[in-house]
Scaffold this motif. Structure first.
Motif, PDB file in Angstrom:
ATOM      1  N   ASN A 160      11.062 -51.860  -3.186  1.00  0.00           N
ATOM      2  CA  ASN A 160      12.311 -52.586  -2.981  1.00  0.00           C
ATOM      3  C   ASN A 160      13.321 -52.178  -4.046  1.00  0.00           C
ATOM      4  O   ASN A 160      12.973 -52.004  -5.208  1.00  0.00           O
ATOM      5  CB  ASN A 160      12.090 -54.099  -3.009  1.00  0.00           C
ATOM      6  N   PRO A 161      14.576 -52.014  -3.676  1.00  0.00           N
ATOM      7  CA  PRO A 161      15.588 -51.622  -4.664  1.00  0.00           C
ATOM      8  C   PRO A 161      15.909 -52.775  -5.604  1.00  0.00           C
ATOM      9  O   PRO A 161      15.826 -53.944  -5.240  1.00  0.00           O
ATOM     10  CB  PRO A 161      16.794 -51.251  -3.800  1.00  0.00           C
ATOM     11  N   LEU A 162      16.283 -52.417  -6.846  1.00  0.00           N
ATOM     12  CA  LEU A 162      16.641 -53.434  -7.829  1.00  0.00           C
ATOM     13  C   LEU A 162      17.921 -54.161  -7.460  1.00  0.00           C
ATOM     14  O   LEU A 162      18.132 -55.304  -7.844  1.00  0.00           O
ATOM     15  CB  LEU A 162      16.787 -52.790  -9.209  1.00  0.00           C
ATOM     16  N   THR A 163      18.773 -53.496  -6.694  1.00  0.00           N
ATOM     17  CA  THR A 163      20.025 -54.129  -6.287  1.00  0.00           C
ATOM     18  C   THR A 163      19.817 -55.169  -5.188  1.00  0.00           C
ATOM     19  O   THR A 163      20.691 -56.003  -4.950  1.00  0.00           O
ATOM     20  CB  THR A 163      21.018 -53.067  -5.793  1.00  0.00           C
ATOM     21  N   HIS A 164      18.664 -55.100  -4.520  1.00  0.00           N
ATOM     22  CA  HIS A 164      18.377 -56.047  -3.427  1.00  0.00           C
ATOM     23  C   HIS A 164      16.953 -56.580  -3.591  1.00  0.00           C
ATOM     24  O   HIS A 164      16.038 -56.185  -2.873  1.00  0.00           O
ATOM     25  CB  HIS A 164      18.541 -55.338  -2.082  1.00  0.00           C
ATOM     26  N   PRO A 165      16.756 -57.495  -4.573  1.00  0.00           N
ATOM     27  CA  PRO A 165      15.395 -57.996  -4.821  1.00  0.00           C
ATOM     28  C   PRO A 165      14.926 -58.970  -3.741  1.00  0.00           C
ATOM     29  O   PRO A 165      15.723 -59.466  -2.942  1.00  0.00           O
ATOM     30  CB  PRO A 165      15.528 -58.702  -6.173  1.00  0.00           C
ATOM     31  N   ILE A 166      13.632 -59.243  -3.745  1.00  0.00           N
ATOM     32  CA  ILE A 166      13.059 -60.191  -2.791  1.00  0.00           C
ATOM     33  C   ILE A 166      13.597 -61.588  -3.102  1.00  0.00           C
ATOM     34  O   ILE A 166      13.576 -62.028  -4.260  1.00  0.00           O
ATOM     35  CB  ILE A 166      11.523 -60.174  -2.874  1.00  0.00           C
ATOM     36  N   PRO A 167      14.073 -62.314  -2.121  1.00  0.00           N
ATOM     37  CA  PRO A 167      14.604 -63.663  -2.389  1.00  0.00           C
ATOM     38  C   PRO A 167      13.502 -64.639  -2.783  1.00  0.00           C
ATOM     39  O   PRO A 167      12.505 -64.761  -2.082  1.00  0.00           O
ATOM     40  CB  PRO A 167      15.247 -64.058  -1.051  1.00  0.00           C
ATOM     41  N   ASP A 168      13.705 -65.313  -3.911  1.00  0.00           N
ATOM     42  CA  ASP A 168      12.800 -66.352  -4.418  1.00  0.00           C
ATOM     43  C   ASP A 168      11.352 -65.863  -4.396  1.00  0.00           C
ATOM     44  O   ASP A 168      10.500 -66.373  -3.662  1.00  0.00           O
ATOM     45  CB  ASP A 168      12.955 -67.630  -3.584  1.00  0.00           C
ATOM     46  N   PHE A 169      11.077 -64.880  -5.250  1.00  0.00           N
ATOM     47  CA  PHE A 169       9.784 -64.186  -5.255  1.00  0.00           C
ATOM     48  C   PHE A 169       8.619 -65.151  -5.467  1.00  0.00           C
ATOM     49  O   PHE A 169       7.566 -65.025  -4.848  1.00  0.00           O
ATOM     50  CB  PHE A 169       9.794 -63.117  -6.348  1.00  0.00           C
ATOM     51  N   ARG A 181       9.777 -73.349   5.250  1.00  0.00           N
ATOM     52  CA  ARG A 181      10.003 -72.629   6.515  1.00  0.00           C
ATOM     53  C   ARG A 181      11.199 -71.696   6.404  1.00  0.00           C
ATOM     54  O   ARG A 181      11.181 -70.574   6.916  1.00  0.00           O
ATOM     55  CB  ARG A 181      10.196 -73.634   7.643  1.00  0.00           C
ATOM     56  N   SER A 182      12.242 -72.158   5.730  1.00  0.00           N
ATOM     57  CA  SER A 182      13.402 -71.302   5.495  1.00  0.00           C
ATOM     58  C   SER A 182      13.023 -70.099   4.630  1.00  0.00           C
ATOM     59  O   SER A 182      13.477 -68.976   4.875  1.00  0.00           O
ATOM     60  CB  SER A 182      14.506 -72.126   4.833  1.00  0.00           C
ATOM     61  N   TRP A 183      12.176 -70.333   3.630  1.00  0.00           N
ATOM     62  CA  TRP A 183      11.703 -69.233   2.769  1.00  0.00           C
ATOM     63  C   TRP A 183      10.909 -68.225   3.588  1.00  0.00           C
ATOM     64  O   TRP A 183      11.062 -67.005   3.395  1.00  0.00           O
ATOM     65  CB  TRP A 183      10.848 -69.816   1.653  1.00  0.00           C
ATOM     66  N   LEU A 184      10.072 -68.684   4.528  1.00  0.00           N
ATOM     67  CA  LEU A 184       9.309 -67.779   5.392  1.00  0.00           C
ATOM     68  C   LEU A 184      10.245 -66.923   6.242  1.00  0.00           C
ATOM     69  O   LEU A 184      10.018 -65.703   6.398  1.00  0.00           O
ATOM     70  CB  LEU A 184       8.375 -68.579   6.301  1.00  0.00           C
ATOM     71  N   ARG A 185      11.305 -67.532   6.796  1.00  0.00           N
ATOM     72  CA  ARG A 185      12.259 -66.768   7.595  1.00  0.00           C
ATOM     73  C   ARG A 185      12.940 -65.689   6.762  1.00  0.00           C
ATOM     74  O   ARG A 185      13.117 -64.552   7.222  1.00  0.00           O
ATOM     75  CB  ARG A 185      13.299 -67.715   8.215  1.00  0.00           C
ATOM     76  N   LYS A 186      13.298 -66.045   5.534  1.00  0.00           N
ATOM     77  CA  LYS A 186      13.955 -65.056   4.660  1.00  0.00           C
ATOM     78  C   LYS A 186      13.020 -63.910   4.310  1.00  0.00           C
ATOM     79  O   LYS A 186      13.449 -62.756   4.228  1.00  0.00           O
ATOM     80  CB  LYS A 186      14.448 -65.737   3.392  1.00  0.00           C
ATOM     81  N   GLN A 187      11.738 -64.216   4.101  1.00  0.00           N
ATOM     82  CA  GLN A 187      10.783 -63.160   3.786  1.00  0.00           C
ATOM     83  C   GLN A 187      10.588 -62.209   4.971  1.00  0.00           C
ATOM     84  O   GLN A 187      10.537 -60.990   4.805  1.00  0.00           O
ATOM     85  CB  GLN A 187       9.427 -63.763   3.385  1.00  0.00           C
ATOM     86  N   ARG A 188      10.512 -62.774   6.182  1.00  0.00           N
ATOM     87  CA  ARG A 188      10.367 -61.930   7.379  1.00  0.00           C
ATOM     88  C   ARG A 188      11.613 -61.074   7.597  1.00  0.00           C
ATOM     89  O   ARG A 188      11.523 -59.896   7.960  1.00  0.00           O
ATOM     90  CB  ARG A 188      10.108 -62.811   8.605  1.00  0.00           C
ATOM     91  N   GLU A 189      12.759 -61.688   7.365  1.00  0.00           N
ATOM     92  CA  GLU A 189      14.011 -60.935   7.522  1.00  0.00           C
ATOM     93  C   GLU A 189      14.097 -59.808   6.502  1.00  0.00           C
ATOM     94  O   GLU A 189      14.498 -58.687   6.834  1.00  0.00           O
ATOM     95  CB  GLU A 189      15.183 -61.899   7.363  1.00  0.00           C
ATOM     96  N   TYR A 190      13.712 -60.074   5.267  1.00  0.00           N
ATOM     97  CA  TYR A 190      13.730 -59.040   4.234  1.00  0.00           C
ATOM     98  C   TYR A 190      12.758 -57.915   4.582  1.00  0.00           C
ATOM     99  O   TYR A 190      13.078 -56.737   4.439  1.00  0.00           O
ATOM    100  CB  TYR A 190      13.361 -59.655   2.885  1.00  0.00           C
ATOM    101  N   HIS A 191      11.565 -58.290   5.061  1.00  0.00           N
ATOM    102  CA  HIS A 191      10.563 -57.293   5.435  1.00  0.00           C
ATOM    103  C   HIS A 191      11.072 -56.429   6.589  1.00  0.00           C
ATOM    104  O   HIS A 191      10.898 -55.201   6.591  1.00  0.00           O
ATOM    105  CB  HIS A 191       9.258 -57.993   5.831  1.00  0.00           C
ATOM    106  N   ARG A 192      11.705 -57.049   7.572  1.00  0.00           N
ATOM    107  CA  ARG A 192      12.228 -56.303   8.711  1.00  0.00           C
ATOM    108  C   ARG A 192      13.320 -55.326   8.280  1.00  0.00           C
ATOM    109  O   ARG A 192      13.331 -54.168   8.707  1.00  0.00           O
ATOM    110  CB  ARG A 192      12.769 -57.282   9.753  1.00  0.00           C
ATOM    111  N   LYS A 193      14.205 -55.771   7.395  1.00  0.00           N
ATOM    112  CA  LYS A 193      15.273 -54.895   6.933  1.00  0.00           C
ATOM    113  C   LYS A 193      14.722 -53.756   6.084  1.00  0.00           C
ATOM    114  O   LYS A 193      15.225 -52.638   6.140  1.00  0.00           O
ATOM    115  CB  LYS A 193      16.295 -55.697   6.130  1.00  0.00           C
ATOM    116  N   ALA A 194      13.709 -54.057   5.256  1.00  0.00           N
ATOM    117  CA  ALA A 194      13.132 -53.021   4.391  1.00  0.00           C
ATOM    118  C   ALA A 194      12.351 -51.978   5.193  1.00  0.00           C
ATOM    119  O   ALA A 194      12.351 -50.801   4.868  1.00  0.00           O
ATOM    120  CB  ALA A 194      12.229 -53.657   3.346  1.00  0.00           C
ATOM    121  N   MET A 195      11.674 -52.431   6.271  1.00  0.00           N
ATOM    122  CA  MET A 195      10.846 -51.521   7.042  1.00  0.00           C
ATOM    123  C   MET A 195      11.630 -50.773   8.113  1.00  0.00           C
ATOM    124  O   MET A 195      11.443 -49.565   8.320  1.00  0.00           O
ATOM    125  CB  MET A 195       9.697 -52.293   7.703  1.00  0.00           C
ATOM    126  N   TYR A 196      12.496 -51.478   8.822  1.00  0.00           N
ATOM    127  CA  TYR A 196      13.146 -50.887   9.987  1.00  0.00           C
ATOM    128  C   TYR A 196      14.643 -50.717   9.806  1.00  0.00           C
ATOM    129  O   TYR A 196      15.332 -50.276  10.738  1.00  0.00           O
ATOM    130  CB  TYR A 196      12.876 -51.764  11.216  1.00  0.00           C
TER     131      TYR A 196
END
Length: 198
Positions: A160-169, A181-196
């Motif tokens: 993951n880039p330092l300019t875009h860290p994982i939200p609330d690690f 539940r909101s944290w889970l959605r953010k993690q899935r969204e971050y994973h989707r953006k990082a992978m695809y």
């Protein structure tokens, strides 16, 4: 007439013996019921569980305890450090580690304040655990389960880039089931953006 008192004494002795036997049996019954109640309570404690809403409420209370003790301990550290360093002799011709003495003493007072900040957090946590001693085993168990859920469900930090860290690690901002539940959605969204890159 002489026999009646003897009969009375003999019956009283028998009644005393029977009463003693009844008292011993009663005491044994109390002891047995005490240990059975103790075992029952122990099993209830083992089977007892805490729901997530109660856990997050206790977690918020623990955070309040920590913050409540952080403020006075930080002020005490700053004032104590400032008082100590203000009463030191200053020699303008001397330097400490190549720095001006006033600067070093000021940094020392700030450092003592930061130590007071961390000590206040520790003291608040200790007092919270003492006040809520009954819930402490369940709270520790829920802390472990919550941390395992955070580790299992957060996005992969590798690459993951330092300019875009994982939200609330560490999930520190989670204060309720809705926040989780909101944290889970953010993690899935971050994973989707990082992978695809979507």
């Amino acid at each position: 007439m002489a026999m009646a008192p003897r009969r009375f004494i003999s019956t009283s002795k028998r009644s005393n013996i029977a009463g003693s036997i009844d008292i011993i049996a009663y005491a044994n019954g109390i002891e047995a019921s005490f240990f059975s109640n103790l075992n029952r309570t122990h099993h209830l404690i083992e089977r007892k569980s805490m729901d997530w809403n109660s856990y997050f409420a206790l977690r918020g209370t623990r955070r309040l305890y920590e913050r409540a003790f952080m403020v006075p301990s930080t002020l005490l550290g700053l004032l104590g450090g400032g008082y100590y360093f203000a009463h030191q002799d200053f020699d303008p011709t001397m330097s400490i580690f190549g720095l001006d003495q006033v600067l070093v003493y000021g940094l020392g007072a700030v450092g003592v304040g930061l130590v007071g900040l961390s000590v206040g957090s520790i003291v608040g946590n200790v007092i919270f655990r003492a006040v809520h001693a009954n819930a402490r085993p369940l709270l520790d168990k829920m802390d472990r389960e919550f941390f395992n859920r955070i580790v299992l469900n957060r996005a992969n930090p590798t690459g993951n880039p330092l300019t875009h860290p994982i939200p609330d690690f560490y999930g520190e901002k989670i204060k309720s089931v809705h926040d989780y539940r909101s944290w889970l959605r953010k993690q899935r969204e971050y994973h989707r953006k990082a992978m695809y890159f979507v």
